[in-house]
Design a protein around this motif. Structure first.
Motif: not given
Length: 315
Positions: A68-75
């Protein structure tokens, strides 16, 4: 996924591609906690033109890959992922024994109060229903969506709607015209349970000073009227989110951004859902573009979106 062109049919040899929108809660009143520990709410949802895309292809097992284009973090990419849970629920309900490979492209901020995970789940239900040929009707898909999470039925439906109960009991809301928003996401997400917990704690701490709440939360008539009229100024005056105060207490830096946006020409700003994404309502498209440019020049990541848009659809 970026190299895959639009899919014109519900299913093709390359699988099924579905997109589902993020949402803004233009009104959110939070009631008391029920016997199961959930809050009763009354909310006005608007689906906006920031989408999650799910590409489903046949496989032996149910797996997921997230970009994705967003910070995925801990998905999560295991059974905790809401899209994986959606695929498993659909398979169990319909007796499907095959698997699916899910590729998710996220543009909705993670843990940002815009229902990105719910959009993933809604898109997965539509994609797997088409891929597996299970042929469930919209009513059955809505029932499955409600089992997955409070915001999933709305991501499936889209448009503008009133949510009651836990937010999953939907009724259509008449909305005329287009509303333009500028979003300011935050790289660090917020936990919805923690924000609700902060609201409960605030209410307990100030129980003597806070007027008794209505037993049954309800959306203000001014919000419904503004949506029916397509009047951004009227809607700006009626925006409300009971989770905004606890979100700002947990993340004090958001208050300064709200002030910046309103000084820069927004009709009003609001914390989206449980935050931390901020949503600024603009008078029209041109005003929204100007606002986005101004906020970007101030060093903020700003996105121009509009609503209402359709819910989960094959593309």
């Amino acid at each position: 996924m970026g190299g895959i062109g639009p899919v014109s049919l519900a299913a093709s040899d390359d699988g099924v591609r579905v997109r589902a929108p993020g949402k803004i809660n233009v009104f959110l009143e939070v009631g008391d906690v029920d016997d199961e520990g959930y809050h009763e709410v009354a909310t006005a949802y608007q689906a906006v033109s920031l989408y999650e895309e799910v590409w489903a292809t046949e496989d032996d097992e149910i797996t997921v890959e997230v970009t994705g284009t967003v910070v995925l973090g801990d998905v999560p990419v295991d059974d905790r992922n809401l899209a994986v849970r959606a695929a498993r629920l659909l398979a169990q309900t319909t007796g499907v024994r095959t698997g699916v490979r899910l590729e998710i492209r996220k543009t909705v901020p993670v843990a940002g109060g815009m229902g990105g995970g719910s959009a993933d789940a809604a898109a997965t239900l539509v994609a797997c229903d088409a891929l597996w040929g299970t042929g469930l009707g919209s009513a059955e898909l809505q029932r499955l969506a409600a089992r997955l999470g409070a915001d999933v039925p709305f991501a499936l439906q889209g448009g503008t709607a009133i949510g009651t109960g836990r937010g999953d009991e939907l009724s259509p809301a008449l909305a005329r015209g287009r509303f333009d928003w500028v979003l300011v996401p935050h790289e660090e997400g917020m936990s919805t349970p923690i924000v609700y917990g902060a609201l409960d704690e605030h209410r307990r701490r100030h129980a003597v000073d806070i007027a008794p709440r209505r037993r049954q939360p309800a959306v203000d008539a001014d919000v419904l009227h503004a949506l029916r009229q397509g009047d951004a100024g009227m809607l700006a005056a009626a925006l409300r989110n009971d989770l905004q105060a606890p979100a700002l207490r947990l993340r004090p830096d958001l208050a300064a951004i709200l002030e910046t946006g309103e000084r820069a020409g927004a009709l009003a700003g609001i914390v989206s859902g449980s935050g931390p994404t901020l949503a600024f309502l603009a008078a029209d498209e041109a005003s929204a573009i100007d606002l986005r440019v101004t906020l970007s020049a101030a060093g903020l990541h700003a996105l121009h979106v509009h609503g209402p848009v359709q819910g989960a659809r094959t593309i």
